[in-house]
Design a protein around this motif. Structure first.
Motif, PDB file in Angstrom:
ATOM      1  N   ASN A 172     -11.862   1.160  -5.032  1.00 39.48           N
ATOM      2  CA  ASN A 172     -11.949   0.142  -5.614  1.00 39.48           C
ATOM      3  C   ASN A 172     -12.050  -1.384  -5.143  1.00 39.48           C
ATOM      4  O   ASN A 172     -12.307  -2.216  -5.905  1.00 39.48           O
ATOM      5  N   GLN A 206      -4.530  10.299  -1.038  1.00 38.30           N
ATOM      6  CA  GLN A 206      -5.335   9.114  -1.397  1.00 38.30           C
ATOM      7  C   GLN A 206      -4.471   7.726  -1.099  1.00 38.30           C
ATOM      8  O   GLN A 206      -3.300   7.692  -1.541  1.00 38.30           O
ATOM      9  N   GLN A 207      -5.238   6.708  -0.481  1.00 39.14           N
ATOM     10  CA  GLN A 207      -4.739   5.447  -0.060  1.00 39.14           C
ATOM     11  C   GLN A 207      -4.529   4.677  -1.499  1.00 39.14           C
ATOM     12  O   GLN A 207      -5.685   4.342  -1.995  1.00 39.14           O
ATOM     13  N   LYS A 208      -3.613   4.066  -1.919  1.00 37.91           N
ATOM     14  CA  LYS A 208      -3.627   3.068  -2.913  1.00 37.91           C
ATOM     15  C   LYS A 208      -2.991   1.667  -2.409  1.00 37.91           C
ATOM     16  O   LYS A 208      -2.261   1.678  -1.920  1.00 37.91           O
ATOM     17  N   TYR A 209      -3.473   0.865  -3.231  1.00 34.70           N
ATOM     18  CA  TYR A 209      -3.198  -0.656  -2.931  1.00 34.70           C
ATOM     19  C   TYR A 209      -2.470  -1.484  -4.014  1.00 34.70           C
ATOM     20  O   TYR A 209      -3.127  -1.065  -5.423  1.00 34.70           O
ATOM     21  N   GLU A 254      -0.654   8.347  -1.610  1.00 33.22           N
ATOM     22  CA  GLU A 254      -0.433   9.446  -2.714  1.00 33.22           C
ATOM     23  C   GLU A 254      -0.172  10.847  -2.091  1.00 33.22           C
ATOM     24  O   GLU A 254      -0.525  11.001  -0.941  1.00 33.22           O
ATOM     25  N   SER A 267       0.812  -1.189  -0.044  1.00 36.82           N
ATOM     26  CA  SER A 267       0.085   0.023   0.152  1.00 36.82           C
ATOM     27  C   SER A 267       0.939   1.396  -0.231  1.00 36.82           C
ATOM     28  O   SER A 267       1.955   1.228   0.418  1.00 36.82           O
ATOM     29  N   TRP A 291      -1.957  -0.745  -9.270  1.00 33.57           N
ATOM     30  CA  TRP A 291      -2.394   0.094  -8.130  1.00 33.57           C
ATOM     31  C   TRP A 291      -3.870   0.337  -8.345  1.00 33.57           C
ATOM     32  O   TRP A 291      -4.115   0.750  -9.424  1.00 33.57           O
ATOM     33  N   GLN A 292      -4.453   0.262  -7.296  1.00 34.43           N
ATOM     34  CA  GLN A 292      -5.983   0.755  -7.168  1.00 34.43           C
ATOM     35  C   GLN A 292      -6.261   1.561  -5.944  1.00 34.43           C
ATOM     36  O   GLN A 292      -5.723   1.452  -4.861  1.00 34.43           O
ATOM     37  N   PRO A 293      -7.076   2.556  -6.206  1.00 37.05           N
ATOM     38  CA  PRO A 293      -7.561   3.397  -5.126  1.00 37.05           C
ATOM     39  C   PRO A 293      -8.380   2.429  -4.074  1.00 37.05           C
ATOM     40  O   PRO A 293      -9.055   1.600  -4.505  1.00 37.05           O
ATOM     41  N   LYS A 294      -8.246   3.132  -2.828  1.00 37.46           N
ATOM     42  CA  LYS A 294      -9.039   2.116  -1.811  1.00 37.46           C
ATOM     43  C   LYS A 294     -10.671   2.030  -2.106  1.00 37.46           C
ATOM     44  O   LYS A 294     -11.262   0.867  -2.051  1.00 37.46           O
TER      45      LYS A 294
END
Length: 84
Positions: free
Chosen positions: A41, A21-24, A17, A14, A36-39
């Motif tokens: 999603n 924004q938290q991305k995984y 950004e 994780s 990489w996907q935003p939380k």
């Protein structure tokens, strides 16, 4: 709004950004590239699973550090030798 859903195998990493924004980083089931996907999603159960695993890994890392410090100092340098 019908969104396409893909099964997630696991979350690899994780990151936060600069915009907060938290991305995984997702490892998908089947033949999809990691991405990489935003939380938003990802379903919350998958994220909870990842967070739990992270906490466990941190605890285990701590234990590993404790046991490493008991070993002779030369042993701790294995794996950090840079190739010329």
């Amino acid at each position: 709004n019908m969104q396409q859903q893909y099964p997630v195998q696991s979350i690899l990493h994780s990151k936060l950004e600069t915009n907060g924004q938290q991305k995984y980083l997702i490892r998908w089931m089947g033949d999809h590239k990691d991405s990489w996907q935003p939380k938003g999603n990802i379903t919350s159960d998958v994220i909870e699973e990842f967070d739990k695993r992270k906490v466990l890994e941190k605890a285990n890392e701590h234990l590993a550090k404790v046991s490493v410090s008991i070993l002779p100092s030369c042993v701790t340098h294995i794996g950090f030798i840079s190739s010329w």
